[in-house]
Design a protein around this motif. Structure first.
Motif, PDB file in Angstrom:
ATOM      1  N   UNK A   1       0.820  -1.202   0.000  1.00 19.96           N
ATOM      2  CA  UNK A   1       0.000   0.000   0.000  1.00 19.96           C
ATOM      3  C   UNK A   1       0.859   1.258   0.000  1.00 19.96           C
ATOM      4  N   UNK A   2       0.528   2.205  -0.893  1.00 15.59           N
ATOM      5  CA  UNK A   2       1.187   3.493  -0.917  1.00 15.59           C
ATOM      6  C   UNK A   2       2.511   3.532  -1.644  1.00 15.59           C
ATOM      7  N   UNK A   3       2.987   2.391  -2.137  1.00 21.65           N
ATOM      8  CA  UNK A   3       4.288   2.377  -2.821  1.00 21.65           C
ATOM      9  C   UNK A   3       4.299   1.250  -3.835  1.00 21.65           C
ATOM     10  N   UNK A   4       5.076   1.421  -4.922  1.00 18.24           N
ATOM     11  CA  UNK A   4       5.208   0.327  -5.895  1.00 18.24           C
ATOM     12  C   UNK A   4       5.847  -0.889  -5.240  1.00 18.24           C
ATOM     13  N   UNK A   5       5.574  -2.051  -5.791  1.00 21.28           N
ATOM     14  CA  UNK A   5       6.192  -3.262  -5.285  1.00 21.28           C
ATOM     15  C   UNK A   5       7.714  -3.167  -5.403  1.00 21.28           C
ATOM     16  N   UNK A   6       8.402  -3.641  -4.383  1.00 17.96           N
ATOM     17  CA  UNK A   6       9.858  -3.703  -4.421  1.00 17.96           C
ATOM     18  C   UNK A   6      10.284  -4.541  -5.626  1.00 17.96           C
ATOM     19  N   UNK A   7      11.236  -4.036  -6.408  1.00 16.17           N
ATOM     20  CA  UNK A   7      11.683  -4.765  -7.598  1.00 16.17           C
ATOM     21  C   UNK A   7      12.237  -6.140  -7.247  1.00 16.17           C
TER      22      UNK A   7
END
Length: 348
Positions: free
Chosen positions: A32-38
């Motif tokens: 939530x609130x951020x793109x998925x960690x690469x």
């Protein structure tokens, strides 16, 4: 009829439903609130398949965990060009192993291929390894169904679990995807397996959205075998693949460090000719004007028709060969070399 080795109960089914709701709710909250960690996206692509092809990381990051997992549990159909090539490789006279190799590299149904290999190994452990291709082909359509169907099909192929029960199956499945799976995960998956009657989609969804599977400690915690290294390298290169014969030949022997480095150099240099179709006569158009059949007495014999295409048997034109060679060349050879020769690429 196959019966479960565990007794079913309404309480168990309620517990399964609760676990699934928690898993499905928890996975999106982690992002939530951020793109998925690469690195998490790479973990998903590595464990549910054979690693990313160009563009896959961005796509999975945009989708999120739950959506990507569901896309592999209900996979898309094969592209028509790939399906046609796989049908050729499924012919009894085709070289052993090449169909499975091409599927692992090019199929969008990545999880299906990982599971086909897993269940093939499970049912063939300690048994005659002959006819592995036929057994894999028979099991593949069932890997996202119920375990009882897999057992029935394996027995029809002359294979069996070798006296191992469903508890052993679910624990081995967990260990295939999670390094040293914790007891809490194993207990949860056993309850899901029992409550769903061994439904693999249900079990795998619970596994892939579990905190144990998604934990950073799991990322790159397993070492690639030769098959996975070669397949993931070709996928990472982004080259077009139509001919896997050079790769199959490479995998007939253990891939020592020198052989691995040579393979990387040939792949990065576009010297494996993977886009080239295996040599065969092909049909192509010629603009030579054909003779038209004319009714006797109406026109002079051997009157030429207007120029038009004629289908002729001939070797592949050199222009097609040049185009295939171009498609066998990765977009950024130096970057590919650096990636494939790095220690991190040996793990997944």
């Amino acid at each position: 009829m196959h019966t479960s080795s565990w007794s079913s109960s309404s309480g168990a089914r309620r517990a399964v439903l609760k676990l699934l709701l928690l898993a499905m709710a928890g996975a999106p909250l982690a992002q939530a609130g951020a793109p998925m960690d690469e690195r998490l996206a790479l973990h998903l692509l590595n464990r549910l398949g054979y690693g990313p092809a160009p563009g896959d990381l961005a796509r999975v990051r945009a989708m999120g965990v739950a959506a990507y997992v569901d896309s592999q549990l209900a996979p898309p159909p094969l592209p028509r060009y790939l399906d046609a090539r796989l049908r050729e490789l499924a012919h009894p006279d085709a070289p052993a192993g090449e169909e499975a190799l091409l599927r692992a590299i090019a199929s969008p149904r990545q999880l299906e291929e990982v599971l086909a290999d897993f269940w093939l190994d499970w049912f063939m452990e300690g048994q005659d390894q002959s006819a592995a291709d036929a057994a894999r082909m028979a099991l593949r359509p069932l890997v996202l169904g119920r375990y009882a169907q897999l057992v029935e099909q394996a027995r029809a192929q002359g294979r069996s679990p070798g006296g191992r029960g469903e508890r052993a199956a679910v624990r081995t499945l967990a260990g295939h995807f999670v390094s040293a799976p914790p007891a809490s995960l194993l207990r949860s998956l056993e309850r899901v397996w029992q409550g769903s009657g061994g439904d693999q989609r249900t079990v795998l969804r619970a596994l892939f959205t579990s905190p144990a599977f998604l934990a950073p400690a799991q990322w790159n915690s397993k070492r690639k075998d030769d098959f996975r290294f070669v397949v993931s390298a070709v996928r990472a290169s982004g080259v077009a693949v139509n001919n896997v014969t050079p790769l199959a030949a490479l995998l007939r022997h253990p891939l020592e460090p020198g052989a691995r480095a040579d393979f990387v150099e040939r792949l990065a240099g576009g010297r494996l000719a993977l886009a080239m179709a295996p040599p065969q006569a092909q049909r192509y158009a010629s603009s030579a004007p054909p003779l038209r059949s004319i009714e006797a007495g109406n026109t002079p014999q051997a009157t030429l028709a207007q120029p038009g295409p004629v289908l002729m048997e001939a070797p592949t034109p050199s222009a097609a060969a040049m185009a295939a060679a171009a498609r066998s060349q990765p977009a950024d050879p130096e970057r590919l070399r650096t990636l494939l020769l790095g220690a991190h690429f040996l793990r997944y």
